[in-house]
Design an enzyme around this catalytic site. Sequence first.
Site, PDB file in Angstrom:
ATOM      1  N   ASP A  98       6.143 -24.196  11.284  1.00 58.94           N
ATOM      2  CA  ASP A  98       6.758 -24.724  12.499  1.00 58.94           C
ATOM      3  C   ASP A  98       7.083 -26.222  12.420  1.00 58.94           C
ATOM      4  O   ASP A  98       6.217 -27.042  12.101  1.00 58.94           O
ATOM      5  CB  ASP A  98       5.801 -24.483  13.670  1.00 58.94           C
ATOM      6  CG  ASP A  98       6.476 -24.604  15.017  1.00 58.94           C
ATOM      7  OD1 ASP A  98       7.230 -25.561  15.227  1.00 58.94           O
ATOM      8  OD2 ASP A  98       6.224 -23.737  15.877  1.00 58.94           O
ATOM      9  N   SER A 127      11.514 -25.031  16.188  1.00 61.03           N
ATOM     10  CA  SER A 127      10.802 -23.812  16.588  1.00 61.03           C
ATOM     11  C   SER A 127      11.713 -22.909  17.435  1.00 61.03           C
ATOM     12  O   SER A 127      12.807 -22.575  17.019  1.00 61.03           O
ATOM     13  CB  SER A 127       9.499 -24.177  17.310  1.00 61.03           C
ATOM     14  OG  SER A 127       8.631 -23.070  17.375  1.00 61.03           O
TER      15      SER A 127
END
Length: 318
Positions: free
Chosen positions: A211, A70
């Site tokens: 993500d 991320s």
Amino acid sequence: MNRNIRNRLFIIFSLIIVFCASSIVFSSAQYEPKIGLALGGGSARGFAHIGVLKVLEREGIKIDYLAGTSIGSLVGALYALGFEAKDIEKYLLEENFTKYISFKNVTFELEEYQNKKILGLSINLPKMITNPGWPRGLISTVAVRDKLDQVSNWAHFEYDLKIPFKTVATDLITGEKIIMDSGKVSNAVAASISIPGIFFPFEHGEMILVDGGLKDPVPVDVVRQMGADIVIAVSLQNIIGEKKGPDNIISIAERSIDIMINDLTDISLIGADLILKPKYQGEVSFLMGKKERRAIIKQGEIEAEKHIGILKELIENF
């Protein structure tokens, strides 16, 4: 035994001892443990990663392997491409993240209300009626990818990395963890940062990626598999937003993801030799100003400075 033969044997034996001794000294002096750095996810908390990097640079700690999830993938990518911590800091302090927020029929604007930044929106109702459709997210991952391409000069894993680097994403269809380490670096980062509900999922080949924090919030295992002898993990769990109820779609989505991956983060950290957990409480949002961004960066520095002696001891005693 002939004296000449004894002398020759003595010389040969002496040379063998000297050679063996010098080989041992040479090998021990030459080998240094390979240091790996795993940068965890956490949205705007990732400013703390910059503070950690600043201290590692200042203390002369060379990173041999790097992986990020991320926001950790964004900061990690820039560092792996050769940007110094101060350059990353300057870039992310200046970046206006609201320019990436848009989707069909809806426009977002950052407004000031009672000394607070709020996200306002306007809806193109006639267009929405004639061309309806639910958005897949608020922030365009393609726009983020294109911006990173400009910053990095369209960098590729195969040619442009100064430090071996990998990112982690999640396949939205199969639920599998996807390690990205080929092609354009920007594609890997765009996939890894695609927080569900906030970012558009990133289409890559036949995969729809989101993500990486959903599977591996702090990629300690990835760095270890890359060959690191000592793994430093940076977790953003202890950077906490203001104690108030989430009041907009972004904060609600971010908080929901945080709750889901909190326990998973502890599992993800297993196997790290040194865990850094910068501490901060206050405004945590990509809408926050430079003052708040610098405050989080500073907490990353403080946490790294607190543990730098332990790290040096690990390296020295390896």
